[in-house]
Design a protein around this motif. Structure first.
Motif, PDB file in Angstrom:
ATOM      1  N   VAL B 172      -4.123  60.380 132.884  1.00  0.00           N
ATOM      2  CA  VAL B 172      -4.042  59.437 134.015  1.00  0.00           C
ATOM      3  C   VAL B 172      -4.956  59.888 135.160  1.00  0.00           C
ATOM      4  O   VAL B 172      -5.608  59.071 135.803  1.00  0.00           O
ATOM      5  CB  VAL B 172      -2.579  59.312 134.500  1.00  0.00           C
ATOM      6  CG1 VAL B 172      -2.504  58.621 135.848  1.00  0.00           C
ATOM      7  CG2 VAL B 172      -1.738  58.553 133.466  1.00  0.00           C
ATOM      8  N   THR B 218      -8.028  46.447 123.422  1.00  0.00           N
ATOM      9  CA  THR B 218      -8.109  47.856 123.817  1.00  0.00           C
ATOM     10  C   THR B 218      -8.748  47.929 125.200  1.00  0.00           C
ATOM     11  O   THR B 218      -9.380  46.977 125.658  1.00  0.00           O
ATOM     12  CB  THR B 218      -8.961  48.679 122.823  1.00  0.00           C
ATOM     13  OG1 THR B 218     -10.282  48.138 122.808  1.00  0.00           O
ATOM     14  CG2 THR B 218      -8.372  48.641 121.430  1.00  0.00           C
ATOM     15  N   GLU B 219      -8.563  49.056 125.841  1.00  0.00           N
ATOM     16  CA  GLU B 219      -9.115  49.196 127.192  1.00  0.00           C
ATOM     17  C   GLU B 219      -9.427  50.667 127.467  1.00  0.00           C
ATOM     18  O   GLU B 219      -8.724  51.561 127.013  1.00  0.00           O
ATOM     19  CB  GLU B 219      -8.097  48.684 128.227  1.00  0.00           C
ATOM     20  CG  GLU B 219      -8.569  48.731 129.647  1.00  0.00           C
ATOM     21  CD  GLU B 219      -9.775  47.826 129.908  1.00  0.00           C
ATOM     22  OE1 GLU B 219      -9.590  46.603 129.970  1.00  0.00           O
ATOM     23  OE2 GLU B 219     -10.910  48.361 130.015  1.00  0.00           O
ATOM     24  N   PHE B 221      -9.669  52.600 130.824  1.00  0.00           N
ATOM     25  CA  PHE B 221      -9.449  52.430 132.271  1.00  0.00           C
ATOM     26  C   PHE B 221     -10.417  53.277 133.082  1.00  0.00           C
ATOM     27  O   PHE B 221     -10.923  52.853 134.100  1.00  0.00           O
ATOM     28  CB  PHE B 221      -8.012  52.809 132.638  1.00  0.00           C
ATOM     29  CG  PHE B 221      -6.969  51.922 132.041  1.00  0.00           C
ATOM     30  CD1 PHE B 221      -6.828  50.602 132.483  1.00  0.00           C
ATOM     31  CD2 PHE B 221      -6.114  52.376 131.051  1.00  0.00           C
ATOM     32  CE1 PHE B 221      -5.848  49.771 131.951  1.00  0.00           C
ATOM     33  CE2 PHE B 221      -5.147  51.557 130.507  1.00  0.00           C
ATOM     34  CZ  PHE B 221      -5.010  50.255 130.945  1.00  0.00           C
ATOM     35  N   ILE B 222     -10.644  54.488 132.632  1.00  0.00           N
ATOM     36  CA  ILE B 222     -11.543  55.408 133.334  1.00  0.00           C
ATOM     37  C   ILE B 222     -12.797  55.537 132.480  1.00  0.00           C
ATOM     38  O   ILE B 222     -12.756  56.101 131.385  1.00  0.00           O
ATOM     39  CB  ILE B 222     -10.871  56.792 133.518  1.00  0.00           C
ATOM     40  CG1 ILE B 222      -9.495  56.640 134.195  1.00  0.00           C
ATOM     41  CG2 ILE B 222     -11.783  57.736 134.298  1.00  0.00           C
ATOM     42  CD1 ILE B 222      -9.514  56.180 135.615  1.00  0.00           C
ATOM     43  N   ALA B 251      -6.220  52.933 125.802  1.00  0.00           N
ATOM     44  CA  ALA B 251      -5.000  52.245 125.379  1.00  0.00           C
ATOM     45  C   ALA B 251      -5.361  51.184 124.354  1.00  0.00           C
ATOM     46  O   ALA B 251      -6.438  50.595 124.414  1.00  0.00           O
ATOM     47  CB  ALA B 251      -4.317  51.591 126.578  1.00  0.00           C
ATOM     48  N   PHE B 271      -1.916  56.309 129.265  1.00  0.00           N
ATOM     49  CA  PHE B 271      -1.799  55.966 130.692  1.00  0.00           C
ATOM     50  C   PHE B 271      -0.405  55.483 131.078  1.00  0.00           C
ATOM     51  O   PHE B 271      -0.244  54.761 132.057  1.00  0.00           O
ATOM     52  CB  PHE B 271      -2.849  54.907 131.047  1.00  0.00           C
ATOM     53  CG  PHE B 271      -4.195  55.519 131.353  1.00  0.00           C
ATOM     54  CD1 PHE B 271      -5.003  56.006 130.334  1.00  0.00           C
ATOM     55  CD2 PHE B 271      -4.647  55.661 132.660  1.00  0.00           C
ATOM     56  CE1 PHE B 271      -6.235  56.588 130.603  1.00  0.00           C
ATOM     57  CE2 PHE B 271      -5.878  56.248 132.938  1.00  0.00           C
ATOM     58  CZ  PHE B 271      -6.673  56.716 131.914  1.00  0.00           C
TER      59      PHE B 271
END
Lengths: 388, 388, 388, 388
Positions: B172, B218-219, B221-222, B251, B271
């Motif tokens: 995270v 899917t993703e 994030f960072i 994710a 996350f």
């Protein structure tokens, strides 16, 4: 090249406790960076054949059928006592007097007199740099050690309440046989000494307070049970229809006061149907509270009442900064029962290597023994308040 | 005298997975009665120095800096692959072709093509009595194996729903570095292959049904993270201020259908703040339901809707008749994460000894790989339904 | 046309308890099919202005500033006593003697002598068809009534253990003022009578056994508190810096025995930081166990040890066949605290209509009072065992 | 003397929803200080006899057999629509156009077209000071409103994940009859509109983000069911052996994206055996997480990852400073399902009195309707991604 000093270990007894201790001796070096190297030198058991089989399986290099040989052997530096309580004093005192470090299963002894003699032997030994520790393994659950840290840091404020229960149900069935744990001459007491001792120790360890008096009652629900063929383990097998008297308590309840002003409520029973190994303790302080249940041993529940919207939060005690946890796996990849013994052995070895007194000491074990005796005395005298 | 045949084990890799596997190889014989005797013969690692230190600590008798030597050595019967996914195929195929039994970490490979070649190698090997198994260790949680048993016995009736989540939170923080698990060329994918693979396997294992199609997203994030000095473990350390691109998913979510008519909902993420290792699965059938969360790994929750006043009940999967549990401690004295690997190794050794195919097979691993690929394909095409 | 006989209700007191009782009287007829029709006729309170405001808000048709008027009025058939304990006896006896049915808040009285006089009055009244009931509302939690049903059906077998706790934390702050509940002359006792009375009643109700003796201790952690301006409710307001002595217990702990052979462990405290209204009871029998916590009041946890893979299961006590639940909403749409009073009022009205004695009777209330007195006596005498 | 303006309420429908709404109208004034006084003026139902019985029981002063009369009556200021979804649009638009404030059950309508017309009517009405609100009651669970507050305060940071499930099991039995909720022409859709609508609304409400696209699948497990005699309630009774087709979904699953970057996973089903009313939502953000389950409706679980030893903590949303909670009972004395409607009615009345637009508005209801339509469209097109 491993240059660390080797320490030979001799373990007496190889039933349930012996099996778990073996796991610890065998595995501790792979997880923790230790200043010494334990060697599983000898296993002691009366039957040569059975002991040899156990040694082969559990990883012990040799076997002795007389525990005195364990105490005498030069290649043994540590004696680990995993026998029933009636032999603790004799073995421990002999070992300490022979200059062996001693790890002794709990309860320390079957009587206060024995425990006093053991504590005295430990004092003598300490003067010569020989260490003694009593095996209250549950102190080494990371969540429990974290609980202790919280109280010590003052995060709970003034402690008001301790409620501790150790609930099991393995003898609810009246046909469960008369194993050694149900015989006073072997086990000293029943639920009280076997599991009650743990919650007494934990309550005092976590709070840093000691019980000053108790009012107690005990009960034996099933007065007679089938005779067991074998009496050295948790399980047993009835041979005939014959029965014998249960001479220990099935359950022990008491209330008490601590020297820091807290009140305590304690219950140890083998008749809590559906509870398998529910060692539970809750501590309430003026600033916060803690709760723990061994059936979910990786969790510590903490309520910090100084924050808004306080509530009990579930801390998985598996973070790198938690006691013991950093040596293992990533967060959330929990530990099991046996690992409390790995931690115990680790701490014991470090104490030996660094020349410090391990904790809990035989003195601590004696003090728990005094509480056990006070509980029995109170129960025998109509729950009369009994000072410690 | 131990007359059981010895089987030399060579393990490649000694990071997180290698450490856990070592615990299993070292400890399995003390707990289970095995027809063979595993010997920790050699540890493979590129750095001689580091591998030697690891071997000393973890209990391996020798070290090889080239995995090919592990595959070649006559005193090695089993190759245990604990490296990142990009090397699985090469090592496994070579080992199988050399007649070594192979235990390979999951996911089986980084691509379907690699997995197909591995499954093909496993088929060739099986014809010669050589065994291959993919290490979906969570099948060996007693509570999970008990869940499978319940479904197989028909206690859930017709399965309608599977909802499975694997929730972690270790990345995270955007400053967490770019370790190998965040690099596509090493890890194949991110949360999807690392933890999503587990819930795909478990869902299919427990229900006995296979996914027939998925719709996914899917993703990441960072998108960029600090470069890590070391890239072979979960933890890492940033050296400079430099950053590099995260090339895997953070994710992955998908819905799908099973061949037995059940619907599935899946989510794998790193996350889920506050969730450490929450591998959760719930299965709803016409007669009952099951729920499991690895963060409380000794518990299986079961609802038998055929009884009056049904409700989810918490079964501590620590009873003698539960899978694996009888070999350990008394009821309620729970197990930990590492013990799933002890069970895995035990089953693998028994399969080798009895000449049966272990489960999950490389074929099972390939099928999971196909699901992973279908998820990625669907996600890359606007969640388009993708058949398997 | 509603042809059911109307029964005028006069309620004395309109603080916390009065507010909740009003909810019950107002709402009961919409949920349950009652043979009679309660009418909210009059509210009694010393301040005409405040009582009028409360009556308007809570739905009472008129106001009386002297409770004696409530007892006298011909249009009132039922007197509902929601005042502090020091006035229960006088009002209840007068009302019963005047032929009014009486619902009286718990504990029944502040002393055994008062409770005896009340029970005697109830006996006299019963002979004339006049009914009296003490308001142990927690018996009417559906999950609790279901627990009683299970024990009565024998599903727990022989009862061995009761452990009951009522944990609150609303006076942990030493600056919390000296409200009436902290004054002996008003409240009789502290945590003991206020919340301990509930767990005593519940333990006896659920098990069908009565306590035969106790050993107890009590404690007042905070000896002095700021004076409160108002002393008639849970909340209060400090006016000046003046303090007054707390004359009741903050916590009461006791152990005891039941006439059926069970052991009991009890704890009532207002110092369990983080526990808001944790009325908990667990009962262990030879065949099964039950557990309940009011903080999750719609859940009953039941372990049926006669089934394989037994475990505590979470029964949502919201099914049509559960006590009271069928009259409300679909399964899973839980009830709240106030609904226990709706059930209480419903049962009381049915008892009146059918000419049966409601339960818990004043006799039951008297018996609880005797337990409270025994606890205080034991605590005052060094935890001496005190028979009932 | 109550000088507050009276507002006559006319409610249409008196099945499950009508019963609960009646509880709210009857009870709201005793708990909350309202600027207006609701009067339960008229109940609308087609059967004069049944409606009269319901009105008597539930507390309505009169009855109308044609809802148009409710809309016309001068003594009615508020129309409360508790009928199945096929009549919402007609009644709501007529009422709004007649200048009545409207509270309408969810889902707002059975089609987007109807919902658009309703939202348009609400806009017209708002211009004249007439208010409209859609009854997503679960927003008014104190724990849910507290969750919203936390997100709005930024305590979760950037939202990454929403996973929401609404799990019930009341039609698992294939013999459960074909009630109106299983008929498309009456109910619009099945689990999707009935319970899926709630989790869509809650996810958007709590996060403050809106769904931008979805990929979905739906399923009807039981294709035919026994015909029900009555079709206006949850329960029904089969008259003959005849069966009819189920024309709505039994379960709906979808994944989606929110406009703030979060990913969503949704599941609504009536086939989750053992789950009674498990409306669950978990939200993960960069700084913390929240979790809620309606089956334990007084609890909000919050993880504040910015504090050391973070973990999910159980907040009993019953503190004075929590939304709605201060008006009720002391901490820990929880609320039930019906109280969400009391809060709903309270907020609606306050909006009317203060001349502000209540929330959720018909516009909000329309937006949820669009999500429902997108889910159905996606499911009908092989889970094709469907933008909103």
């Amino acid at each position: 090249m491993d240059n660390r000093p080797a320490l030979g270990v001799g373990m007496v007894g190889y039933a349930f406790m012996g099996r778990v201790h073996s796991q610890a001796w065998r595995g501790v070096s792979a997880i923790f960076d230790l200043p010494v190297r334990p060697v599983m030198t000898a296993l002691g058991g009366r039957s040569a054949e059975k002991a040899a089989a156990a040694a082969a399986r559990l990883g012990w290099a040799s076997v002795e059928t007389d525990w005195r040989r364990i105490v005498e052997r030069d290649d043994i530096a540590i004696v680990d006592i995993c026998t029933p309580g009636d032999s603790h004093a004799e073995i421990a005192i002999a070992a300490l007097d022979a200059g062996k470090h001693v790890l002794c299963e709990k309860p320390l002894a079957n009587t206060v007199a024995e425990a006093e003699a053991m504590a005295e032997a430990a004092r003598r030994a300490a003067a010569k740099g020989v260490r003694a520790m009593v095996a209250f393994n549950y102190r080494r659950v990371p969540a429990v050690a974290l609980a202790r840290r919280y109280v010590a840091e003052g995060r709970l404020g003034e402690i008001r309440h301790v409620r501790a229960q150790y609930l099991q149900d393995w003898i609810v069935d009246p046909e469960f046989p008369l194993v050694w744990r149900l015989q006073k001459e072997k086990a000293g007491s029943g639920a009280l000494g076997d599991i009650g001792a743990h919650i007494i120790d934990l309550a005092q360890y976590i709070t840093g307070q000691r019980l000053t008096g108790v009012s107690a009652l005990t009960e034996t629900f099933i007065k007679e049970r089938p005779l067991a063929e074998e009496s050295s383990g948790l399980a047993g097998e009835s041979r005939t229809g014959a029965k014998g008297p249960v001479t220990v308590d099935d359950a022990a309840l008491f209330i008490g006061r601590f020297d820091g002003g807290a009140l305590g409520s304690f219950e140890a029973t083998r008749f809590a149907t559906g509870r398998k190994n529910a060692l539970r303790i809750e501590v309430n302080g003026s600033l916060g509270s803690l709760a723990f249940d061994f059936e979910a041993m990786n969790e510590l529940w903490f309520c910090d009442a100084t924050e808004p919207d306080a509530g009990f939060r579930r801390i998985l005690a598996t973070e790198p900064h938690h006691p013991y946890a950093g040596a293992w796996w990533p967060p959330g990849h929990g530990l099991g029962y046996e690992h409390t013994f790995v931690h115990e052995v680790k701490d014991f070895l470090e104490a030996i290597a660094t020349g410090t007194d391990p904790s809990p000491s035989f003195e601590d074990g004696l003090q728990v023994q005094r509480v056990l005796a006070a509980v029995e005395e109170s129960a025998a005298n109509g729950s009369r308040w009994t000072d410690l």
